[in-house]
Structures are given as C-alpha cells and as structure tokens.
Enzyme design. Structure first.
Site, PDB file in Angstrom:
ATOM      1  N   ASP A 105       0.836  -1.201   0.000  1.00  0.00           N
ATOM      2  CA  ASP A 105       0.000   0.000   0.000  1.00  0.00           C
ATOM      3  C   ASP A 105       0.875   1.256   0.000  1.00  0.00           C
ATOM      4  OD1 ASP A 105      -2.563  -1.045  -0.074  1.00  0.00           O
ATOM      5  OD2 ASP A 105      -2.662  -1.315   2.093  1.00  0.00           O
ATOM      6  N   ARG A 158      -2.031  -0.771  -8.381  1.00  0.00           N
ATOM      7  CA  ARG A 158      -3.399  -0.393  -8.035  1.00  0.00           C
ATOM      8  C   ARG A 158      -3.450   1.130  -8.080  1.00  0.00           C
ATOM      9  NH1 ARG A 158      -4.323  -1.124  -2.157  1.00  0.00           N
ATOM     10  NH2 ARG A 158      -4.930  -3.282  -2.527  1.00  0.00           N
ATOM     11  N   LYS A 161      -7.389   7.271  -5.975  1.00  0.00           N
ATOM     12  CA  LYS A 161      -7.314   8.732  -5.974  1.00  0.00           C
ATOM     13  C   LYS A 161      -6.379   9.244  -4.886  1.00  0.00           C
ATOM     14  CE  LYS A 161     -11.778   9.781  -8.104  1.00  0.00           C
ATOM     15  NZ  LYS A 161     -13.053  10.515  -7.996  1.00  0.00           N
ATOM     16  N   ALA A 163      -6.041   9.045  -0.216  1.00  0.00           N
ATOM     17  CA  ALA A 163      -6.889   9.283   0.953  1.00  0.00           C
ATOM     18  C   ALA A 163      -6.248  10.164   2.013  1.00  0.00           C
ATOM     19  CB  ALA A 163      -7.276   7.948   1.587  1.00  0.00           C
ATOM     20  N   LYS A 175     -10.826  18.510  -6.678  1.00  0.00           N
ATOM     21  CA  LYS A 175     -11.329  17.196  -7.071  1.00  0.00           C
ATOM     22  C   LYS A 175     -11.367  17.041  -8.591  1.00  0.00           C
ATOM     23  CE  LYS A 175     -15.301  14.063  -6.655  1.00  0.00           C
ATOM     24  NZ  LYS A 175     -15.407  13.799  -8.098  1.00  0.00           N
TER      25      LYS A 175
END
Length: 281
Positions: A105, A158, A161, A163, A175
């Site tokens: 991650d 992966r 957007k 977090a 955004k």
C-alpha cells in the site's frame, strides 16, 4: 457503522468475508489494520498475521491476496528501512510459495519514494516477478512518471485517488483535477500489457475506464476494478454481471478505530462518503 466497512477483529472474520464475496464472483485483498509500529517486535507480530493469511488463502483455495503497509512492517524504525525490507521480502517469498500476491500500500507522500524503491528492489528478483505490486495515488503530481517507471519494469499497480491530506505543493487540491488525472493514469495503465487494479467507487471514473476499454478493444479481463469492503456493493455486483473482474479490499483487526478516525480527520469529505454508503444496498 464500522461493521459495515471492516470485516471484523480476527483473521477468521476476514477469511469468512473473503469466502462470502468469492461466492458472489468477487476476489479480495486482505488488510490487517495498523500503521506506524514503534518496535521491531510489533512489526514482526504484524507480519505474522500476514503469514497466517497467506497459509489460509492457499489452504482454502481463496481468490485472494494481501495488502500491507510499510509503516506497519517497521519502515520508520531505521533510516535504511532494512527491517521493513526484510519483513516484506519474507512475505513475498511466502506469497510466491502460496501462489498469490503481495500489494504494498501507499501511505502519505513522505513515504512515496521509499515505498517505490523498496518495491522495485523486491520485484527485481526474478522469482518475485508477478508476486509483488504497489499502489499509486492519482492526486500526486508525480504519478504519471512513477507509473512509467514501474510499468517499464513489469510492476503491477493499483491506482487510487488518494486518501491522505497532502499539501498543494505535491498534490492536486481540486477534485476535478484529481478526477482528470485519474482518467489519464487509468488510460496509461490500460495501455500496458500488465494486470492492474483500477480502484474507485466513482461511477464517472468507472464509465471512463469502460469506454476506453471499449474504444481500444482491450480485453475486460486484462484488469480489475477494486473497491472497499461495504462500499458500493451494488456497483460491485453490476460490474461482475457485466463480465468485469472485481476485487474488494477487506480490512480487519483491532486497529479499526484509529483507521477510521485517521481517515475521517484527514479528509472530512470521507464522512459524507461513508454516510451515503450506509444507505446503499
């Protein structure tokens, strides 16, 4: 609220969730919650949970892999990151033997380069190819170049957007700009021959990916959509019905409370996002 989005406290809870969603034609990636351990012993205990998961995935024949955070594996405990590198290397060795995959991650931007360096080093071992991948965040300005570097070495990605709360010096603050970059990066990934994950619950992003696949005549089994456990379950089922591959990120463990509070504190928009999903089927 947490039980909707976290599979439970134990390994067995996570495995039951994986078996349940597999029955719906959906794969999973299992995440034992926790970040920023403070001792090597904590890091090793975190790794032991993943070794047990990898054994269970193999024994139960689950269509699943695991997602790990480097700060949970001791990345902050030495300047050369040697502890985290050793621990994750052992996990990748185990994943190779179990016939599955470790996704590393991505955390805050202060960890981006070190995370990329570690994954590239692990993937450079011939026996690890196809068994270790990474996450890239679309809100970072640097991500297009990072994708070019990583995919050039055959590393699966992966795309999400992002977090974490990031300063405008390193990430798009608006955004609409993040969305536009997400679409550009999705197309960049789909143009490779590698199997990537497009991680989004945004129907506009999903539609853009589907349209690009259609216009470029890309096999829809050449990638997968990824979503969070308990989020847009209706969209997950719809995509499976349309013949797309879907994988769900299944978090579990005693660290569920700091996981929630950190995300909600860093990105207040996440509060509304989760509230809306409580009302969906």
């Amino acid at each position: 609220m947490s039980s909707r989005f976290v599979a439970g406290m134990t390994i067995e809870d996570a495995l039951r969730a994986a078996e349940s969603i597999q029955g719906q034609g959906i794969a999973s990636t299992l995440d034992s919650l926790g970040e920023n351990v403070t001792t090597p012993a904590e890091a090793q205990r975190s790794a032991d949970i993943y070794h047990r998961l990898l054994d269970a995935i193999q024994a139960r024949g689950l269509k699943a892999n695991v997602s790990v955070k480097l700060t949970q594996m001791g990345m902050d405990l030495d300047p050369e990151h040697s502890l985290a590198r050793s621990i994750v290397s052992d996990l990748v060795d185990h994943a190779v033997a179990a016939g599955t995959f470790v996704r590393v991650d991505m955390e805050g931007s202060e960890y981006t380069q070190a995370t990329i360096d570690l994954v590239r080093a692990l993937h450079a071992k011939p026996e690890n190819r196809g068994h270790v991948g990474i996450v890239i965040q679309a809100y970072l300005y640097r991500s297009a170049q990072d994708i070019a570097t990583l995919t050039g070495e055959g590393i699966r990605i992966r795309l999400c957007k992002g977090a974490y709360k990031e300063p405008p010096a390193v990430a798009f603050p608006e955004k609409k700009d993040v969305d536009a970059n997400f679409i550009r990066l999705t197309e960049q990934l789909l143009d490779t021959s590698l199997y990537h994950g497009i991680a989004t619950h945004d129907e506009a992003m999903v539609a853009a990916a589907k349209e690009y696949v259609r216009t470029k005549n890309i096999d829809r089994h050449q990638f997968e959509f990824q979503m969070l456990y308990g989020v847009r379950r209706d969209l997950q089922r719809a995509l499976v019905a349309e013949g797309y591959n879907v994988r769900v990120y299944v978090p579990f463990g005693a660290e569920w409370y700091p996981y929630f509070m950190r995300r909600l504190a860093e990105r207040p928009a996440n509060v509304l996002f989760l509230a809306k999903n409580m009302l969906r089927s």
